[in-house]
Design a protein around this motif. Structure first.
Motif, PDB file in Angstrom:
ATOM      1  N   HIS A   6       0.837  -1.206   0.000  1.00  0.00           N
ATOM      2  CA  HIS A   6       0.000   0.000   0.000  1.00  0.00           C
ATOM      3  C   HIS A   6       0.871   1.255   0.000  1.00  0.00           C
ATOM      4  CE1 HIS A   6      -3.963  -1.730   0.277  1.00  0.00           C
ATOM      5  NE2 HIS A   6      -3.623  -2.474   1.319  1.00  0.00           N
ATOM      6  N   ALA A   7       1.927   1.246   0.805  1.00  0.00           N
ATOM      7  CA  ALA A   7       2.813   2.408   0.878  1.00  0.00           C
ATOM      8  C   ALA A   7       3.493   2.668  -0.467  1.00  0.00           C
ATOM      9  CB  ALA A   7       3.847   2.211   1.980  1.00  0.00           C
ATOM     10  N   ALA A  10       0.905   3.923  -3.097  1.00  0.00           N
ATOM     11  CA  ALA A  10       0.524   5.310  -2.831  1.00  0.00           C
ATOM     12  C   ALA A  10       1.663   6.265  -3.181  1.00  0.00           C
ATOM     13  CB  ALA A  10       0.131   5.472  -1.363  1.00  0.00           C
ATOM     14  N   SER A  37      -1.884   6.066   3.459  1.00  0.00           N
ATOM     15  CA  SER A  37      -1.956   4.761   2.791  1.00  0.00           C
ATOM     16  C   SER A  37      -2.176   3.625   3.779  1.00  0.00           C
ATOM     17  CB  SER A  37      -0.693   4.503   1.965  1.00  0.00           C
ATOM     18  OG  SER A  37       0.411   4.183   2.800  1.00  0.00           O
ATOM     19  N   GLN A  38      -1.913   3.854   5.061  1.00  0.00           N
ATOM     20  CA  GLN A  38      -2.082   2.825   6.087  1.00  0.00           C
ATOM     21  C   GLN A  38      -3.363   2.991   6.891  1.00  0.00           C
ATOM     22  OE1 GLN A  38       0.296   0.351   5.912  1.00  0.00           O
ATOM     23  NE2 GLN A  38       0.957   1.651   4.229  1.00  0.00           N
ATOM     24  N   GLY A  93      -2.999   8.873  -0.920  1.00  0.00           N
ATOM     25  CA  GLY A  93      -2.653   7.757  -0.043  1.00  0.00           C
ATOM     26  C   GLY A  93      -3.864   6.953   0.368  1.00  0.00           C
ATOM     27  N   TYR A  94      -4.900   7.639   0.825  1.00  0.00           N
ATOM     28  CA  TYR A  94      -6.084   6.946   1.329  1.00  0.00           C
ATOM     29  C   TYR A  94      -6.826   6.218   0.207  1.00  0.00           C
ATOM     30  CZ  TYR A  94      -9.549   6.039   4.933  1.00  0.00           C
ATOM     31  OH  TYR A  94     -10.337   5.419   5.858  1.00  0.00           O
ATOM     32  N   SER A  96      -5.747   5.381  -2.762  1.00  0.00           N
ATOM     33  CA  SER A  96      -4.947   4.318  -3.390  1.00  0.00           C
ATOM     34  C   SER A  96      -5.022   3.037  -2.565  1.00  0.00           C
ATOM     35  CB  SER A  96      -3.491   4.755  -3.557  1.00  0.00           C
ATOM     36  OG  SER A  96      -2.823   4.798  -2.310  1.00  0.00           O
ATOM     37  N   HIS A  97      -5.171   3.166  -1.262  1.00  0.00           N
ATOM     38  CA  HIS A  97      -5.337   1.973  -0.419  1.00  0.00           C
ATOM     39  C   HIS A  97      -6.607   1.225  -0.819  1.00  0.00           C
ATOM     40  CE1 HIS A  97      -4.826  -0.344   3.411  1.00  0.00           C
ATOM     41  NE2 HIS A  97      -6.087  -0.619   3.113  1.00  0.00           N
TER      42      HIS A  97
END
Length: 175
Positions: A6-7, A10, A37-38, A93-94, A96-97
Protein backbone atom coordinates in the motif's frame (compact mmCIF):
# COMPACT_ATOMS: atom_id res chain seq x y z
CA UNK A 1 -2.14 -6.06 -0.16
CA UNK A 2 0.42 -5.83 2.64
CA UNK A 3 1.29 -2.50 4.31
CA UNK A 4 4.48 -1.98 2.31
CA UNK A 5 2.56 -2.66 -0.90
CA UNK A 6 0.00 0.00 0.00
CA UNK A 7 2.81 2.41 0.88
CA UNK A 8 4.69 1.77 -2.37
CA UNK A 9 1.55 2.04 -4.50
CA UNK A 10 0.52 5.31 -2.83
CA UNK A 11 4.04 6.74 -3.09
CA UNK A 12 4.41 5.87 -6.77
CA UNK A 13 0.93 7.15 -7.58
CA UNK A 14 1.43 10.46 -5.79
CA UNK A 15 4.93 11.09 -7.15
CA UNK A 16 3.75 10.16 -10.65
CA UNK A 17 0.84 12.61 -10.42
CA UNK A 18 3.18 15.29 -9.07
CA UNK A 19 5.53 14.74 -12.02
CA UNK A 20 2.63 15.05 -14.46
CA UNK A 21 1.54 18.29 -12.76
CA UNK A 22 5.16 19.59 -12.69
CA UNK A 23 5.03 19.93 -8.89
CA UNK A 24 7.81 19.27 -6.42
CA UNK A 25 6.89 16.89 -3.60
CA UNK A 26 7.60 18.03 -0.04
CA UNK A 27 8.55 15.99 3.02
CA UNK A 28 5.18 16.83 4.58
CA UNK A 29 3.45 15.36 1.53
CA UNK A 30 5.64 12.24 1.62
CA UNK A 31 4.76 11.63 5.26
CA UNK A 32 1.08 12.37 4.59
CA UNK A 33 0.86 9.95 1.66
CA UNK A 34 2.51 7.15 3.65
CA UNK A 35 0.39 7.64 6.76
CA UNK A 36 -2.83 7.93 4.73
CA UNK A 37 -1.96 4.76 2.79
CA UNK A 38 -2.08 2.83 6.09
CA UNK A 39 -5.13 4.47 7.70
CA UNK A 40 -7.90 2.20 6.37
CA UNK A 41 -6.21 -0.89 7.80
CA UNK A 42 -5.23 0.85 11.04
CA UNK A 43 -8.87 1.79 11.56
CA UNK A 44 -10.54 -1.43 10.46
CA UNK A 45 -8.13 -4.16 11.47
CA UNK A 46 -7.65 -2.80 14.97
CA UNK A 47 -11.36 -2.11 15.57
CA UNK A 48 -12.49 -5.44 14.05
CA UNK A 49 -9.79 -7.88 15.09
CA UNK A 50 -8.64 -6.52 18.44
CA UNK A 51 -11.71 -4.96 20.05
CA UNK A 52 -14.59 -6.37 17.92
CA UNK A 53 -16.26 -3.00 17.34
CA UNK A 54 -16.48 -3.46 13.56
CA UNK A 55 -17.86 -6.45 11.65
CA UNK A 56 -14.84 -6.88 9.37
CA UNK A 57 -11.26 -5.84 8.69
CA UNK A 58 -12.71 -4.05 5.67
CA UNK A 59 -15.66 -1.98 6.81
CA UNK A 60 -15.57 1.58 8.18
CA UNK A 61 -12.09 2.65 7.08
CA UNK A 62 -12.53 0.99 3.69
CA UNK A 63 -15.94 2.56 3.01
CA UNK A 64 -16.20 5.39 0.51
CA UNK A 65 -18.92 6.80 2.75
CA UNK A 66 -16.20 7.39 5.37
CA UNK A 67 -13.21 7.99 3.07
CA UNK A 68 -14.63 10.78 0.92
CA UNK A 69 -15.81 13.00 3.81
CA UNK A 70 -12.48 12.36 5.56
CA UNK A 71 -10.48 13.43 2.49
CA UNK A 72 -12.65 16.53 2.00
CA UNK A 73 -12.31 17.44 5.70
CA UNK A 74 -8.53 17.11 5.52
CA UNK A 75 -8.59 19.34 2.44
CA UNK A 76 -10.59 22.02 4.25
CA UNK A 77 -8.36 21.93 7.35
CA UNK A 78 -5.17 21.95 5.25
CA UNK A 79 -6.44 24.86 3.15
CA UNK A 80 -7.31 26.88 6.25
CA UNK A 81 -3.89 26.14 7.70
CA UNK A 82 -2.22 27.31 4.49
CA UNK A 83 -0.86 23.83 3.76
CA UNK A 84 -3.15 22.72 0.96
CA UNK A 85 -0.38 20.63 -0.62
CA UNK A 86 -0.87 18.00 2.08
CA UNK A 87 -4.50 17.40 1.06
CA UNK A 88 -3.75 15.78 -2.33
CA UNK A 89 -1.17 13.56 -0.62
CA UNK A 90 -3.74 12.37 1.91
CA UNK A 91 -6.30 11.82 -0.86
CA UNK A 92 -3.83 9.85 -2.99
CA UNK A 93 -2.65 7.76 -0.04
CA UNK A 94 -6.08 6.95 1.33
CA UNK A 95 -7.87 6.32 -1.98
CA UNK A 96 -4.95 4.32 -3.39
CA UNK A 97 -5.34 1.97 -0.42
CA UNK A 98 -8.95 1.34 -1.38
CA UNK A 99 -7.97 0.76 -5.00
CA UNK A 100 -5.12 -1.51 -3.92
CA UNK A 101 -7.55 -3.67 -1.98
CA UNK A 102 -10.11 -3.74 -4.80
CA UNK A 103 -8.07 -4.13 -7.99
CA UNK A 104 -8.36 -7.94 -8.21
CA UNK A 105 -12.13 -7.84 -7.73
CA UNK A 106 -12.39 -5.04 -10.30
CA UNK A 107 -10.18 -6.90 -12.79
CA UNK A 108 -12.22 -10.10 -12.53
CA UNK A 109 -15.43 -8.08 -12.12
CA UNK A 110 -16.42 -9.70 -8.83
CA UNK A 111 -18.37 -6.66 -7.66
CA UNK A 112 -20.24 -8.70 -5.06
CA UNK A 113 -16.96 -8.75 -3.09
CA UNK A 114 -16.72 -4.94 -3.08
CA UNK A 115 -19.67 -4.32 -0.75
CA UNK A 116 -17.30 -2.99 1.92
CA UNK A 117 -16.87 0.13 -0.23
CA UNK A 118 -20.42 1.13 0.68
CA UNK A 119 -20.48 -0.08 4.28
CA UNK A 120 -22.78 0.36 6.31
CA UNK A 121 -25.32 0.58 3.46
CA UNK A 122 -24.12 -2.83 2.28
CA UNK A 123 -22.69 -5.58 4.49
CA UNK A 124 -18.93 -6.09 4.37
CA UNK A 125 -17.79 -9.06 2.36
CA UNK A 126 -16.72 -11.78 4.85
CA UNK A 127 -13.23 -12.15 3.46
CA UNK A 128 -10.94 -12.10 6.40
CA UNK A 129 -9.88 -13.26 9.77
CA UNK A 130 -6.64 -12.64 11.60
CA UNK A 131 -3.83 -14.69 10.08
CA UNK A 132 -1.20 -16.48 12.14
CA UNK A 133 2.00 -15.46 10.31
CA UNK A 134 4.05 -18.17 12.04
CA UNK A 135 1.85 -20.91 10.56
CA UNK A 136 2.85 -19.79 7.06
CA UNK A 137 6.62 -19.80 7.61
CA UNK A 138 7.01 -23.51 6.80
CA UNK A 139 5.66 -23.09 3.25
CA UNK A 140 8.54 -22.63 0.73
CA UNK A 141 6.32 -20.58 -1.62
CA UNK A 142 5.48 -18.20 1.20
CA UNK A 143 9.14 -17.89 2.14
CA UNK A 144 10.13 -17.16 -1.49
CA UNK A 145 7.39 -14.54 -1.76
CA UNK A 146 8.43 -13.07 1.60
CA UNK A 147 12.06 -12.84 0.51
CA UNK A 148 11.11 -11.15 -2.78
CA UNK A 149 8.80 -8.74 -0.97
CA UNK A 150 11.52 -7.97 1.58
CA UNK A 151 14.04 -7.13 -1.14
CA UNK A 152 11.47 -4.96 -2.92
CA UNK A 153 10.57 -3.25 0.35
CA UNK A 154 14.25 -2.57 1.08
CA UNK A 155 14.76 -1.00 -2.36
CA UNK A 156 11.55 1.00 -1.98
CA UNK A 157 12.62 2.26 1.45
CA UNK A 158 15.98 3.32 0.05
CA UNK A 159 14.34 5.25 -2.80
CA UNK A 160 11.91 6.87 -0.38
CA UNK A 161 14.72 7.80 2.04
CA UNK A 162 16.73 9.49 -0.72
CA UNK A 163 13.63 11.34 -1.94
CA UNK A 164 12.79 12.40 1.61
CA UNK A 165 16.35 13.64 2.21
CA UNK A 166 16.34 15.96 -0.79
CA UNK A 167 12.72 17.17 -0.53
CA UNK A 168 11.86 20.53 1.03
CA UNK A 169 9.86 20.41 4.28
CA UNK A 170 6.84 22.18 2.78
CA UNK A 171 5.68 22.87 -0.75
CA UNK A 172 6.02 26.48 -1.81
CA UNK A 173 2.67 28.22 -1.37
CA UNK A 174 0.76 29.19 -4.51
CA UNK A 175 -0.42 32.75 -4.13
Amino acid sequence: MYPWGHAAFAYLLFVGLALLAHRRVSRAQLVAVLVASQLPDLIDKSLAWWVSLLPSGRSLGHSLLFALPLVVSVGVVAHRAGRFGVAPAVAAGYLSHLLGDAYVEIYYWRVDELTYLLWPLLPPYPYDAPIDPFALLGDPRVMTDLLAASVAAFVGCAVFAVHFAVAPWWSPSRE
